[in-house]
Design an enzyme around this catalytic site. Structure first.
Site, PDB file in Angstrom:
ATOM      1  N   ARG A  74       0.845  -1.210   0.000  1.00  0.00           N
ATOM      2  CA  ARG A  74       0.000   0.000   0.000  1.00  0.00           C
ATOM      3  C   ARG A  74       0.875   1.254   0.000  1.00  0.00           C
ATOM      4  O   ARG A  74       1.363   1.708   1.051  1.00  0.00           O
ATOM      5  CB  ARG A  74      -0.919   0.009   1.221  1.00  0.00           C
ATOM      6  CG  ARG A  74      -1.773   1.254   1.331  1.00  0.00           C
ATOM      7  CD  ARG A  74      -2.801   1.353   0.248  1.00  0.00           C
ATOM      8  NE  ARG A  74      -3.780   0.278   0.341  1.00  0.00           N
ATOM      9  CZ  ARG A  74      -4.677   0.021  -0.602  1.00  0.00           C
ATOM     10  NH1 ARG A  74      -4.690   0.718  -1.700  1.00  0.00           N
ATOM     11  NH2 ARG A  74      -5.550  -0.967  -0.460  1.00  0.00           N
ATOM     12  N   ARG A 100       1.531  -6.567  -9.827  1.00  0.00           N
ATOM     13  CA  ARG A 100       1.938  -5.933  -8.559  1.00  0.00           C
ATOM     14  C   ARG A 100       1.974  -6.933  -7.394  1.00  0.00           C
ATOM     15  O   ARG A 100       2.495  -6.607  -6.323  1.00  0.00           O
ATOM     16  CB  ARG A 100       1.010  -4.760  -8.218  1.00  0.00           C
ATOM     17  CG  ARG A 100      -0.427  -5.171  -7.950  1.00  0.00           C
ATOM     18  CD  ARG A 100      -1.277  -3.970  -7.524  1.00  0.00           C
ATOM     19  NE  ARG A 100      -2.641  -4.404  -7.186  1.00  0.00           N
ATOM     20  CZ  ARG A 100      -3.491  -3.667  -6.498  1.00  0.00           C
ATOM     21  NH1 ARG A 100      -3.147  -2.450  -6.100  1.00  0.00           N
ATOM     22  NH2 ARG A 100      -4.704  -4.109  -6.202  1.00  0.00           N
ATOM     23  N   HIS A 169       0.616   3.446 -10.464  1.00  0.00           N
ATOM     24  CA  HIS A 169      -0.361   3.931  -9.472  1.00  0.00           C
ATOM     25  C   HIS A 169       0.350   4.680  -8.322  1.00  0.00           C
ATOM     26  O   HIS A 169       0.261   4.278  -7.160  1.00  0.00           O
ATOM     27  CB  HIS A 169      -1.107   2.699  -8.950  1.00  0.00           C
ATOM     28  CG  HIS A 169      -2.341   2.961  -8.159  1.00  0.00           C
ATOM     29  ND1 HIS A 169      -2.379   3.695  -7.000  1.00  0.00           N
ATOM     30  CD2 HIS A 169      -3.625   2.545  -8.337  1.00  0.00           C
ATOM     31  CE1 HIS A 169      -3.604   3.715  -6.518  1.00  0.00           C
ATOM     32  NE2 HIS A 169      -4.386   3.048  -7.298  1.00  0.00           N
ATOM     33  N   ASP A 213     -11.913  10.134  -7.075  1.00  0.00           N
ATOM     34  CA  ASP A 213     -11.489   8.919  -7.781  1.00  0.00           C
ATOM     35  C   ASP A 213     -11.872   9.118  -9.246  1.00  0.00           C
ATOM     36  O   ASP A 213     -13.000   8.868  -9.653  1.00  0.00           O
ATOM     37  CB  ASP A 213     -12.210   7.697  -7.192  1.00  0.00           C
ATOM     38  CG  ASP A 213     -11.598   6.389  -7.699  1.00  0.00           C
ATOM     39  OD1 ASP A 213     -11.938   5.332  -7.139  1.00  0.00           O
ATOM     40  OD2 ASP A 213     -10.781   6.433  -8.647  1.00  0.00           O
ATOM     41  N   GLU A 272      -1.770   8.991 -11.176  1.00  0.00           N
ATOM     42  CA  GLU A 272      -1.354   7.770 -11.860  1.00  0.00           C
ATOM     43  C   GLU A 272      -1.253   7.959 -13.377  1.00  0.00           C
ATOM     44  O   GLU A 272      -2.264   8.262 -14.032  1.00  0.00           O
ATOM     45  CB  GLU A 272      -2.353   6.665 -11.542  1.00  0.00           C
ATOM     46  CG  GLU A 272      -2.586   6.499 -10.038  1.00  0.00           C
ATOM     47  CD  GLU A 272      -3.856   5.746  -9.711  1.00  0.00           C
ATOM     48  OE1 GLU A 272      -4.526   6.087  -8.720  1.00  0.00           O
ATOM     49  OE2 GLU A 272      -4.185   4.801 -10.459  1.00  0.00           O
TER      50      GLU A 272
END
Ligand code: TA6
Length: 299
Positions: A74, A100, A169, A213, A272
């Site tokens: 994270r 990832r 990201h 978002d 991102e």
């Protein structure tokens, strides 16, 4: 996978690159150059740290981050591939793909002038085929100088076309989310993931006072994250990308994520570089595509 001693025998560079055991016993590399240092885990080719000399850390990692194979770290720069977000047709597949959460290996290392370079590769494995039934090569080049350059290159090694979506990201460390603004997306239309049926157009800089978002579409210009609290600007230059994802989870979503401190939304912002939304990449046999991002910090 090669052990740490073998990695150092073959790929370490004196005073520039050393491999060691990181959090959770996961192998990682520390890259150093005259202008600063960076750290990258072989889990996910995941950059977790970039600290230019005379600057505070640029990348942010949650204090609750979990370092375990199969789990995404994270923070830092998760490599979302071969799809961004939920899988387009099968919601059972892992969000943001499997790059990832997989162990990568070293392809090459070296010095380019004052820059330190490390290239990682994701070896296709049988269990990936159930998720992405195509032959591919995936490489990630990290070039550390005064600036940080990352390049994710996909090559179609099969006999049929395939599509990917992807994102670097990146979680940036900010002094206070209330005192940052993101320039460079003015008048750009975006998909609001919180209200997907809408497609608003950005008016002025992006400011943050709630969960954000968004997938900004048809945009190739440079971006600047202006952080008055830390008295710095982070500049973002992209190539091979015409979409940008901007995300801050704000309070409610932060409390719902086990690997994210409830109050940590105030100190981070995801910007991102991506091929997301309508910005997908189709590769014919033998064709390759690179998603490249160059980060620089101005006091
Ligand atoms: O980049 C924005 C986003 O797609 C958000 O919707 C949120 O899900 C975030 O990625 C983090 O996803 P993750 O799977 O890493 O928890």
């Amino acid at each position: 996978m090669m052990n740490i001693e073998a990695m150092n025998n073959q790929y370490s560079v004196e005073n520039r690159i050393v491999f060691k055991e990181g959090e959770g016993g996961i192998p990682m590399a520390r890259l150093t150059c005259p202008a600063g240092f960076a750290e990258v885990y072989l889990l996910g080719a995941h950059l977790t740290s970039w600290k230019p000399k005379d600057q505070k850390p640029v990348l942010w990692v949650s204090r609750e981050a979990i370092f375990k194979e199969g789990k995404a770290i994270r923070g830092g720069i998760p490599v979302c591939w071969p799809w961004f977000g939920a899988h387009p047709t099968d919601k059972e597949k892992p969000a943001h793909g499997f790059a990832r959460t997989s162990m990568w290996s070293v392809k090459s290392s070296g010095i380019d002038g004052t820059c330190t370079r490390l290239t990682l590769k994701l070896e296709p494995k049988e269990d990936m085929r159930s998720l992405f039934p195509h032959d591919f090569e995936l490489e990630y080049e990290i070039l550390l100088c005064e600036r940080l350059k990352v390049r994710l290159t996909t090559r179609n090694m099969g006999s049929e076309n395939f599509n990917i979506s992807q994102a670097l990201h990146s979680y940036f460390s900010v002094g206070d989310i209330d005192s940052v603004r993101l320039d460079g997306l003015e008048q750009i239309a975006y998909i609001d993931q919180l209200q997907p049926s809408t497609s608003p157009v950005q008016q002025g800089p992006v400011l943050f006072d709630r969960e954000v978002d968004r997938i900004y579409q048809d945009t190739v210009g440079d971006l600047t994250l202006r952080d008055d609290c830390l008295s710095r600007k982070i500049h973002i230059h992209r190539s091979g990308s015409s979409s940008v994802v901007v995300w801050n989870p704000w309070v409610d979503k932060s409390t719902r994520m086990a690997d994210f401190g409830d109050d940590e939304y105030t100190e981070m912002l995801c910007i991102e570089s991506s091929n997301a939304g309508a910005d997908r990449v189709e590769l014919s046999p033998g064709q390759s595509h690179s998603l490249t991002t160059l980060y620089s910090v101005e006091s």
